[in-house]
Design a protein around this motif. Structure first.
Motif, PDB file in Angstrom:
ATOM      1  N   GLU A  92      -9.129 -13.382  -0.391  1.00  9.45           N
ATOM      2  CA  GLU A  92      -9.178 -12.245  -1.302  1.00  9.45           C
ATOM      3  C   GLU A  92      -9.064 -10.902  -0.575  1.00  9.45           C
ATOM      4  OE1 GLU A  92     -12.265 -12.211  -4.251  1.00  9.45           O
ATOM      5  OE2 GLU A  92     -12.245 -14.394  -4.364  1.00  9.45           O
ATOM      6  N   ASP A  93      -9.646 -10.770   0.608  1.00  6.61           N
ATOM      7  CA  ASP A  93      -9.581  -9.502   1.346  1.00  6.61           C
ATOM      8  C   ASP A  93      -8.149  -9.164   1.742  1.00  6.61           C
ATOM      9  OD1 ASP A  93     -12.316  -9.078   1.179  1.00  6.61           O
ATOM     10  OD2 ASP A  93     -12.714 -10.159   3.055  1.00  6.61           O
ATOM     11  N   ALA A  94      -7.404 -10.156   2.201  1.00  6.21           N
ATOM     12  CA  ALA A  94      -6.005  -9.920   2.580  1.00  6.21           C
ATOM     13  C   ALA A  94      -5.183  -9.535   1.357  1.00  6.21           C
ATOM     14  CB  ALA A  94      -5.421 -11.163   3.242  1.00  6.21           C
ATOM     15  N   LEU A  95      -5.429 -10.226   0.238  1.00  4.26           N
ATOM     16  CA  LEU A  95      -4.697  -9.898  -0.982  1.00  4.26           C
ATOM     17  C   LEU A  95      -5.048  -8.508  -1.478  1.00  4.26           C
ATOM     18  CD1 LEU A  95      -4.882 -13.271  -2.930  1.00  4.26           C
ATOM     19  CD2 LEU A  95      -2.932 -12.301  -1.727  1.00  4.26           C
ATOM     20  N   SER A  96      -6.301  -8.135  -1.399  1.00  2.00           N
ATOM     21  CA  SER A  96      -6.738  -6.816  -1.839  1.00  2.00           C
ATOM     22  C   SER A  96      -6.052  -5.723  -1.031  1.00  2.00           C
ATOM     23  CB  SER A  96      -8.254  -6.711  -1.707  1.00  2.00           C
ATOM     24  OG  SER A  96      -8.688  -5.444  -2.092  1.00  2.00           O
ATOM     25  N   SER A  97      -5.966  -5.892   0.288  1.00  2.00           N
ATOM     26  CA  SER A  97      -5.288  -4.908   1.138  1.00  2.00           C
ATOM     27  C   SER A  97      -3.812  -4.810   0.802  1.00  2.00           C
ATOM     28  CB  SER A  97      -5.437  -5.291   2.616  1.00  2.00           C
ATOM     29  OG  SER A  97      -6.784  -5.286   2.982  1.00  2.00           O
ATOM     30  N   LEU A  98      -3.185  -5.955   0.578  1.00  2.00           N
ATOM     31  CA  LEU A  98      -1.773  -5.978   0.232  1.00  2.00           C
ATOM     32  C   LEU A  98      -1.530  -5.281  -1.101  1.00  2.00           C
ATOM     33  CD1 LEU A  98       1.112  -6.913   0.802  1.00  2.00           C
ATOM     34  CD2 LEU A  98       0.559  -9.053  -0.360  1.00  2.00           C
ATOM     35  N   LEU A  99      -2.371  -5.534  -2.081  1.00  2.60           N
ATOM     36  CA  LEU A  99      -2.207  -4.910  -3.391  1.00  2.60           C
ATOM     37  C   LEU A  99      -2.391  -3.396  -3.318  1.00  2.60           C
ATOM     38  CD1 LEU A  99      -3.966  -7.508  -5.696  1.00  2.60           C
ATOM     39  CD2 LEU A  99      -1.523  -7.106  -5.397  1.00  2.60           C
ATOM     40  N   ARG A 100      -3.324  -2.925  -2.508  1.00  7.23           N
ATOM     41  CA  ARG A 100      -3.503  -1.474  -2.331  1.00  7.23           C
ATOM     42  C   ARG A 100      -2.216  -0.852  -1.789  1.00  7.23           C
ATOM     43  NH1 ARG A 100      -8.352  -2.763   0.194  1.00  7.23           N
ATOM     44  NH2 ARG A 100     -10.047  -2.712  -1.275  1.00  7.23           N
ATOM     45  N   LEU A 101      -1.614  -1.509  -0.826  1.00  8.33           N
ATOM     46  CA  LEU A 101      -0.365  -1.006  -0.252  1.00  8.33           C
ATOM     47  C   LEU A 101       0.751  -1.006  -1.282  1.00  8.33           C
ATOM     48  CD1 LEU A 101       1.364  -0.128   2.196  1.00  8.33           C
ATOM     49  CD2 LEU A 101       1.781  -2.549   2.585  1.00  8.33           C
ATOM     50  N   LEU A 102       0.890  -2.092  -2.025  1.00  9.19           N
ATOM     51  CA  LEU A 102       1.960  -2.193  -3.013  1.00  9.19           C
ATOM     52  C   LEU A 102       1.809  -1.178  -4.140  1.00  9.19           C
ATOM     53  CD1 LEU A 102       2.366  -6.066  -3.256  1.00  9.19           C
ATOM     54  CD2 LEU A 102       3.890  -4.438  -2.132  1.00  9.19           C
ATOM     55  N   CYS A 103       0.593  -0.837  -4.503  1.00 11.57           N
ATOM     56  CA  CYS A 103       0.376   0.136  -5.579  1.00 11.57           C
ATOM     57  C   CYS A 103       0.851   1.536  -5.191  1.00 11.57           C
ATOM     58  CB  CYS A 103      -1.096   0.184  -5.968  1.00 11.57           C
ATOM     59  SG  CYS A 103      -1.581  -1.199  -7.011  1.00 11.57           S
ATOM     60  N   THR A 104       0.945   1.820  -3.919  1.00 12.57           N
ATOM     61  CA  THR A 104       1.390   3.153  -3.481  1.00 12.57           C
ATOM     62  C   THR A 104       2.906   3.274  -3.490  1.00 12.57           C
ATOM     63  OG1 THR A 104       1.420   2.531  -1.140  1.00 12.57           O
ATOM     64  CG2 THR A 104      -0.631   3.448  -2.011  1.00 12.57           C
ATOM     65  N   LEU A 105       3.623   2.158  -3.562  1.00 12.08           N
ATOM     66  CA  LEU A 105       5.085   2.197  -3.528  1.00 12.08           C
ATOM     67  C   LEU A 105       5.646   2.607  -4.884  1.00 12.08           C
ATOM     68  CD1 LEU A 105       5.736  -1.147  -1.625  1.00 12.08           C
ATOM     69  CD2 LEU A 105       5.791   1.163  -0.682  1.00 12.08           C
ATOM     70  N   PRO A 106       6.750   3.375  -4.896  1.00 10.75           N
ATOM     71  CA  PRO A 106       7.369   3.716  -6.177  1.00 10.75           C
ATOM     72  C   PRO A 106       8.111   2.502  -6.731  1.00 10.75           C
ATOM     73  CG  PRO A 106       8.664   4.591  -4.379  1.00 10.75           C
ATOM     74  CD  PRO A 106       7.429   3.987  -3.771  1.00 10.75           C
ATOM     75  N   CYS A 107       8.212   2.439  -8.043  1.00  8.79           N
ATOM     76  CA  CYS A 107       8.969   1.334  -8.627  1.00  8.79           C
ATOM     77  C   CYS A 107      10.451   1.649  -8.504  1.00  8.79           C
ATOM     78  CB  CYS A 107       8.572   1.103 -10.081  1.00  8.79           C
ATOM     79  SG  CYS A 107       9.033   2.410 -11.193  1.00  8.79           S
ATOM     80  N   SER A 108      11.287   0.634  -8.652  1.00 11.14           N
ATOM     81  CA  SER A 108      12.724   0.821  -8.460  1.00 11.14           C
ATOM     82  C   SER A 108      13.320   1.768  -9.495  1.00 11.14           C
ATOM     83  CB  SER A 108      13.442  -0.524  -8.503  1.00 11.14           C
ATOM     84  OG  SER A 108      13.216  -1.148  -9.752  1.00 11.14           O
ATOM     85  N   ALA A 109      12.747   1.836 -10.675  1.00 11.72           N
ATOM     86  CA  ALA A 109      13.268   2.724 -11.709  1.00 11.72           C
ATOM     87  C   ALA A 109      13.080   4.185 -11.308  1.00 11.72           C
ATOM     88  CB  ALA A 109      12.581   2.473 -13.041  1.00 11.72           C
ATOM     89  N   SER A 110      12.016   4.501 -10.554  1.00  9.55           N
ATOM     90  CA  SER A 110      11.774   5.893 -10.178  1.00  9.55           C
ATOM     91  C   SER A 110      12.596   6.329  -8.974  1.00  9.55           C
ATOM     92  CB  SER A 110      10.294   6.121  -9.886  1.00  9.55           C
ATOM     93  OG  SER A 110       9.921   5.391  -8.725  1.00  9.55           O
ATOM     94  N   THR A 111      13.216   5.389  -8.273  1.00 12.22           N
ATOM     95  CA  THR A 111      13.996   5.755  -7.089  1.00 12.22           C
ATOM     96  C   THR A 111      15.485   5.819  -7.372  1.00 12.22           C
ATOM     97  OG1 THR A 111      14.066   3.434  -6.394  1.00 12.22           O
ATOM     98  CG2 THR A 111      12.297   4.819  -5.482  1.00 12.22           C
ATOM     99  N   ARG A 112      15.899   5.477  -8.595  1.00 16.94           N
ATOM    100  CA  ARG A 112      17.334   5.567  -8.943  1.00 16.94           C
ATOM    101  C   ARG A 112      17.740   7.019  -9.049  1.00 16.94           C
ATOM    102  NH1 ARG A 112      16.753   1.201 -13.454  1.00 16.94           N
ATOM    103  NH2 ARG A 112      16.691  -0.635 -12.156  1.00 16.94           N
TER     104      ARG A 112
END
Length: 135
Positions: A114-134
């Motif tokens: 769970e700790d590894a997944l939690s860290s990964l999810l925090r990182l992914l939440c900061t990324l823009p979605c593909s629709a916002s980068t078009r």
């Protein structure tokens, strides 16, 4: 003109070259550029008040902004990102975790703690979605 502006005006020009072009103090140039970046400030007026060609001042502003874009800025992680185990955000299954993040990223993970997944999810939440980068 304010007292700070007159002091800046005195420090701005530090000399001249043989061809007649003036040399400017780097710190005074930076202060002048910062003054121009404030909302509602007229670059032409600031240039006129400080005896600088407006096109030259605009060039300094452009160079400053380009330099800021090039400098690496590390995005700060959000202060708190909840990991939800049930509901519409994500759910635990026997094979792992399936999640759809608010920014549109979908992920399915298995075999991680769970700790590894939690860290990964925090990182992914900061990324823009593909629709916002078009573009």
């Amino acid at each position: 003109m304010a007292e700070h502006d007159s002091e800046l005006l005195q420090r701005l020009v530090v000399g001249s070259k043989r061809d007649g072009r003036r040399r400017y103090d780097k710190q005074a140039k930076a202060e002048l550029v910062q003054a121009c970046l404030k909302p509602g400030v007229s670059v032409a007026r600031v240039a006129l008040e400080h005896g600088v060609n407006a096109n030259l001042l605009r060039k300094w502003i452009t160079l400053h902004l380009q330099q800021q874009e090039r400098s690496p800025v590390t995005p700060s992680p959000p202060p708190f990102v909840p990991v939800v185990r049930a509901g519409s955000c994500g759910k635990w299954t026997e094979s792992g975790l399936r999640v759809r993040l608010p920014n549109g990223i979908e992920i399915s993970l298995s075999g991680h703690d769970e700790d590894a997944l939690s860290s990964l999810l925090r990182l992914l939440c900061t990324l823009p979605c593909s629709a916002s980068t078009r573009r």
